[in-house]
Motif scaffolding. Structure first.
Motif, short mmCIF file in Angstrom:
data_model
loop_
_atom_site.label_atom_id
_atom_site.label_comp_id
_atom_site.label_asym_id
_atom_site.label_seq_id
_atom_site.Cartn_x
_atom_site.Cartn_y
_atom_site.Cartn_z
N LEU A 1 -2.42 -2.30 9.03
CA LEU A 1 -3.40 -3.05 8.24
C LEU A 1 -2.72 -4.26 7.59
CD1 LEU A 1 -5.39 -0.12 6.58
CD2 LEU A 1 -5.96 -1.46 8.62
N PRO A 2 -3.53 -5.24 7.18
CA PRO A 2 -2.95 -6.43 6.51
C PRO A 2 -2.10 -6.00 5.31
CG PRO A 2 -5.35 -6.67 6.77
CD PRO A 2 -4.99 -5.33 7.31
N SER A 3 -0.99 -6.66 5.13
CA SER A 3 -0.10 -6.42 3.98
C SER A 3 0.38 -4.98 3.85
CB SER A 3 -0.78 -6.83 2.67
OG SER A 3 -0.79 -8.24 2.58
N GLY B 1 3.11 -4.15 5.17
CA GLY B 1 4.56 -4.31 5.14
C GLY B 1 5.16 -4.39 6.53
N THR C 1 5.90 -7.00 8.48
CA THR C 1 6.97 -7.98 8.64
C THR C 1 8.19 -7.58 7.81
OG1 THR C 1 5.27 -9.64 9.04
CG2 THR C 1 7.47 -10.45 8.57
N ILE D 1 7.12 -13.27 4.96
CA ILE D 1 6.23 -12.16 4.60
C ILE D 1 5.08 -12.67 3.72
CG2 ILE D 1 8.01 -10.38 4.76
CD1 ILE D 1 7.91 -10.48 1.59
N GLY D 2 4.12 -11.79 3.50
CA GLY D 2 2.99 -12.11 2.63
C GLY D 2 1.89 -12.84 3.39
N GLY D 3 0.71 -12.96 2.76
CA GLY D 3 -0.37 -13.73 3.36
C GLY D 3 -1.58 -12.90 3.76
N SER E 1 -0.81 -14.50 8.63
CA SER E 1 0.28 -15.02 9.45
C SER E 1 -0.12 -14.96 10.92
CB SER E 1 1.55 -14.18 9.24
OG SER E 1 1.31 -12.85 9.57
N VAL F 1 -0.35 -6.48 -4.58
CA VAL F 1 -0.56 -6.58 -3.13
C VAL F 1 -1.90 -5.91 -2.78
CG1 VAL F 1 0.37 -6.01 -0.84
CG2 VAL F 1 1.94 -6.44 -2.74
N GLY G 1 10.46 -0.28 2.64
CA GLY G 1 10.60 -1.57 3.30
C GLY G 1 11.24 -2.62 2.42
N ILE G 2 10.76 -2.71 1.18
CA ILE G 2 11.20 -3.80 0.33
C ILE G 2 12.69 -3.66 -0.02
CG2 ILE G 2 10.75 -3.00 -2.04
CD1 ILE G 2 8.94 -5.55 -2.25
N1 LIG Z 1 6.01 -3.06 -3.93
C1 LIG Z 1 6.23 -3.16 -2.62
N2 LIG Z 1 5.77 -4.24 -1.99
C2 LIG Z 1 5.98 -4.34 -0.66
C3 LIG Z 1 6.66 -3.33 0.09
N3 LIG Z 1 6.69 -3.72 1.37
C4 LIG Z 1 6.07 -4.90 1.43
N4 LIG Z 1 5.63 -5.28 0.21
C5 LIG Z 1 4.91 -6.51 -0.15
O1 LIG Z 1 3.68 -6.54 0.50
C6 LIG Z 1 3.34 -7.88 0.90
C7 LIG Z 1 3.05 -7.92 2.37
O2 LIG Z 1 4.22 -7.65 3.09
P1 LIG Z 1 4.37 -8.08 4.60
O3 LIG Z 1 5.64 -7.50 5.11
O4 LIG Z 1 4.15 -9.52 4.77
O5 LIG Z 1 3.13 -7.28 5.22
P2 LIG Z 1 2.47 -7.48 6.66
O6 LIG Z 1 1.92 -6.16 7.02
O7 LIG Z 1 3.43 -8.12 7.59
O8 LIG Z 1 1.29 -8.48 6.31
P3 LIG Z 1 0.40 -9.35 7.33
O9 LIG Z 1 1.26 -9.74 8.49
O10 LIG Z 1 -0.02 -10.53 6.53
O11 LIG Z 1 -0.72 -8.45 7.72
C8 LIG Z 1 4.52 -8.74 0.50
O12 LIG Z 1 4.20 -9.35 -0.71
C9 LIG Z 1 5.65 -7.73 0.33
O13 LIG Z 1 6.61 -8.16 -0.60
C10 LIG Z 1 7.15 -2.18 -0.65
O14 LIG Z 1 7.78 -1.26 -0.08
N5 LIG Z 1 6.89 -2.16 -1.99
#
Ligand SMILES: Nc1nc2c(ncn2[C@@H]2O[C@H](COP(=O)(O)OP(=O)(O)OP(=O)(O)O)[C@@H](O)[C@H]2O)c(=O)[nH]1
Ligand SMILES: [Mg+2]
Length: 361
Positions: free
Chosen positions: A8-10, A12, A14, A27-29, A33, A105, A236-237
């Motif tokens: 799903l979007p966001s 994590g 990427t 990341i983000g968006g 993206s 998020v 992930g983070i």
């Molecule tokens: N608190 C927290 N934030 C996270 C974590 N993993 C990712 N994020 C945040 O979630 C947001 C989206 O992360 P992305 O890795 O871009 O997610 P994505 O699934 O690739 O998103 P899209 O490609 O836009 O669908 C960013 O602001 C990240 O910093 C985590 O483990 N903890």
């Protein structure tokens, strides 16, 4: 061998992609993206580390798995537009399911519930296949009139088979869980099916949940019961932050965390496993290296992974299993104890075989 990352979007995707491949993609968006990120992960292998030290190798080379981070989709429809085209190129799917709580998020469904999301994605995969097969049945049915009698009979049989396969999908059985018989295989031979791909889940957990990793992974295992599936919990983070650090700092931080083997390593190993891959090893002063083969590959084929000349001019393979080699402590001792063997072209290479090929071209 390539693994496509979706979710799903966001969720994590990427962030996890960057951790797996030590990449630096944006990341983000929230699904905005549009870029596809492609990267390579090294398969952690203690055997390679140990052998490299023993042989004082100048280079240490690990096996690799490629990951493709698919463009986001703000609607949450994972298979819209270009996504399907990308998925047709992959050998397995990695679903990143969000388990981290973070109000900054947004979540497509408004709440964080990874069980719901994992079930939803599993369902969407089945549903995409049901729709694919439906279209194939329609096409075949439409063509019946114009066919000669023999061909019509064949087509009618195929339609029956396709309907049966569709029924199984509707009952929640993905293709990866089934052994298709030859007539079934023929009926869907020119149809790409998503549910035949191995399915991995990376549970993207928050930093507060790292201490619950084992429990969460048990829950995850309950959800992923079928064949060719598996999951691991990854923060992930944190991982993305760690792999972005200089090597020494990263090692120090990891030692401080004392969290055992990181989910990241387990995920890469799991990826390798569901792809049906094995590693054989070569050793020497120049390099110690893990090479990738399909499970069941024969010695001559394995030789071709190193160089086509070695496959072509294959004479025989000298081999000792990694565990035996370690017990013996040296090649000389392995020879003494009869663990160092000569094998021909038809030998089925085993995971962890240390191999040396003799060839002439
Ligand atoms: N608190 C927290 N934030 C996270 C974590 N993993 C990712 N994020 C945040 O979630 C947001 C989206 O992360 P992305 O890795 O871009 O997610 P994505 O699934 O690739 O998103 P899209 O490609 O836009 O669908 C960013 O602001 C990240 O910093 C985590 O483990 N903890
Ligand atoms: Mg992304």
């Amino acid at each position: 061998m390539k693994i496509g990352i979706l979710g799903l979007p966001s969720s994590g995707k990427t962030t996890i992609f960057n951790s797996l491949t030590r990449g630096k993609a944006d990341i983000g968006g929230f699904g905005a993206s549009r870029s596809t990120n492609v990267g390579v992960a090294h398969v952690p292998d203690e055997r390679v580390d140990i052998l490299s030290k023993m042989f004082k190798s100048k280079k240490t080379i690990y096996a690799e798995v490629s990951y493709v981070d698919l463009p986001g989709s703000s609607s949450g429809d994972l298979f819209e537009g270009e996504a399907m085209g990308h998925l047709q190129q992959v050998d397995a799917i990695l679903h990143v399911a969000r388990a981290f709580e973070d109000e900054s998020v947004p979540h497509l469904e408004g709440t964080v519930d990874y069980k719901r999301d994992i079930e939803k994605v599993a369902f969407d995969i089945l549903f995409a296949d049901i729709a694919l097969i439906e279209r194939r049945i329609e096409r075949l049915t439409g063509s019946l009139k114009g066919l000669k009698a023999v061909d019509r009979e064949e087509a009618v049989k195929n339609i029956e088979i396709l309907k049966r396969l569709q029924g199984d999908l509707e009952n929640g059985i993905p293709f990866r869980d089934r052994d298709l018989d030859p007539s079934e295989l023929r009926a869907i031979s020119d149809t790409f099916t998503l549910s035949s791909l191995p399915l991995l889940v990376a549970l993207n957990i928050g930093e507060d949940d790292i201490s619950n990793t084992a429990e969460l992974e048990e829950e995850l295992a309950m959800l992923l019961k079928g064949k060719s599936t598996g999951g691991a919990a990854i923060c992930g983070i944190l991982e993305a932050e760690l792999v972005g650090m200089p090597t020494e700092e990263e090692a120090e931080m990891r030692a401080g965390l004392d969290a055992g083997e990181p989910g990241l390593s387990r995920m890469i190993k799991l990826s390798y496993k569901v792809l049906g891959l094995n590693s054989f090893l070569t050793v020497g002063e120049d390099e110690t290296r893990a090479w990738t083969i399909k499970i069941g590959a024969l010695a001559q084929k394995a030789a071709g992974v190193i160089h086509s000349d070695i496959e072509r001019g294959f004479i025989r393979a000298e081999t000792v299993a990694y565990d035996h080699f370690i017990e013996c402590g040296s090649m000389a001792e392995a020879r003494n104890r009869g663990q160092f063997r000569q094998e021909g072209r038809g030998y089925v290479v085993q995971d962890g075989d240390i191999l040396n090929f003799l060839f002439s071209v």
